[in-house]
Design an enzyme around this catalytic site. Structure first.
Site, PDB file in Angstrom:
ATOM      1  N   LEU A  42       0.832  -1.202   0.000  1.00 43.41           N
ATOM      2  CA  LEU A  42       0.000   0.000   0.000  1.00 43.41           C
ATOM      3  C   LEU A  42       0.868   1.254   0.000  1.00 43.41           C
ATOM      4  O   LEU A  42       0.670   2.162  -0.817  1.00 43.41           O
ATOM      5  CB  LEU A  42      -0.933  -0.014   1.207  1.00 43.41           C
ATOM      6  N   TYR A  43       1.820   1.295   0.911  1.00 39.58           N
ATOM      7  CA  TYR A  43       2.738   2.438   0.974  1.00 39.58           C
ATOM      8  C   TYR A  43       3.515   2.579  -0.329  1.00 39.58           C
ATOM      9  O   TYR A  43       3.590   3.662  -0.917  1.00 39.58           O
ATOM     10  CB  TYR A  43       3.687   2.250   2.152  1.00 39.58           C
ATOM     11  N   GLY A  44       4.082   1.467  -0.808  1.00 43.84           N
ATOM     12  CA  GLY A  44       4.864   1.506  -2.039  1.00 43.84           C
ATOM     13  C   GLY A  44       4.036   1.936  -3.229  1.00 43.84           C
ATOM     14  O   GLY A  44       4.502   2.696  -4.085  1.00 43.84           O
ATOM     15  N   SER A 102       1.406   3.901  -3.248  1.00 44.03           N
ATOM     16  CA  SER A 102       1.123   5.339  -3.184  1.00 44.03           C
ATOM     17  C   SER A 102       2.324   6.150  -3.643  1.00 44.03           C
ATOM     18  O   SER A 102       2.191   7.154  -4.360  1.00 44.03           O
ATOM     19  CB  SER A 102       0.711   5.742  -1.762  1.00 44.03           C
TER      20      SER A 102
END
Length: 244
Positions: free
Chosen positions: A151-153, A155
């Site tokens: 998810l972080y990557g 974004s």
């Protein structure tokens, strides 16, 4: 004329180090963040060192908050922002199946939507003046798969593409848009990772986490005239992780 820089997420970590370093280069720094106490401390530190700074409280979660921050920063900057550093970000890690809709939206709101509408509000003014610089802070995990970091990557991968798109859109008018891609970096935000940060860093040639100042030095380089021919670049500041 004194140039003005707006740095989001500037009350701690990479954002704070960037604000402090830009202030030593003679820029008027607008420190943006959610925590007023920490923001005031950053501003007072910059002023005590002879720099110029102001704090603006900002909870960057939607278009309206981004536009409001841009408007207040422009007021403090006398109607212009010369440098925008999109450093604010959140980085929850965990299994895909454990992600809620609310958590998903929060990550993309802060990491993608806020930079998008800040650029929309400020880059056209830079283009009208024929100069300006935007630097986005991404992450090494935007470039490769890592369990629990999808998810972080994702974004930040969106921000990488936006960096290149904005370079194509605003570059012909004299606005340079670039990004830095940090690896494991020791900040207040990553302190909770404990030994996990060192383990993540061990896979890279440098073999250690970076510091906020090391990343800030690269950001400041990209904003400077020394990088005048650099457009749409994503500069890895990851201890060499990109090489292995």
């Amino acid at each position: 004329m004194t140039k003005t820089a707006l740095i989001t997420g500037a009350t701690s970590g990479i954002g704070r180090a960037t604000a402090e370093l830009l202030a030593t280069r003679g820029l008027h720094v607008v420190v943006a963040g959610r925590n007023a106490e920490r923001g005031d401390a950053v501003v007072q530190g910059i002023r005590a060192a002879g720099g110029t700074a102001d704090f603006v409280s900002a909870d960057l979660r939607d278009e309206a908050s981004a536009k409001d921050l841009a408007a207040r920063a422009l007021e403090l900057g006398g109607g212009r922002i010369d440098v925008l550093v999109n450093s604010a970000g959140i980085f929850p890690f965990g299994p895909t199946a454990a992600t809620s809709t609310e958590g998903f939206d929060e990550v993309f709101d802060v990491n993608v939507k806020a930079p998008y509408f800040l650029v929309a509000a400020l880059a056209p003014g830079m283009a009208e003046r024929g100069e300006g610089s935007v630097v986005n802070v991404t992450t090494m995990v935007a470039e490769f798969g890592a369990a629990g970091m999808g998810l972080y990557g994702a974004s930040k991968a969106a921000l990488v593409l936006l960096t290149k798109s904005w370079a194509a859109e605003f570059g012909p008018a004299g606005v340079r848009v670039n990004a830095v891609s940090p690896g494991p970096t020791r900040t207040e935000g990553t302190a909770a990772m404990g030994d996990g940060l060192d383990q993540l860093a061990a896979a890279a040639p440098a073999g250690r986490p970076g510091t906020a100042d090391e990343v800030a030095q690269s950001i400041v380089f990209l904003t400077s005239d020394a990088a005048s021919f650099v457009h749409g670049a994503v500069l890895p500041v990851d201890g060499g992780r990109i090489a292995v």
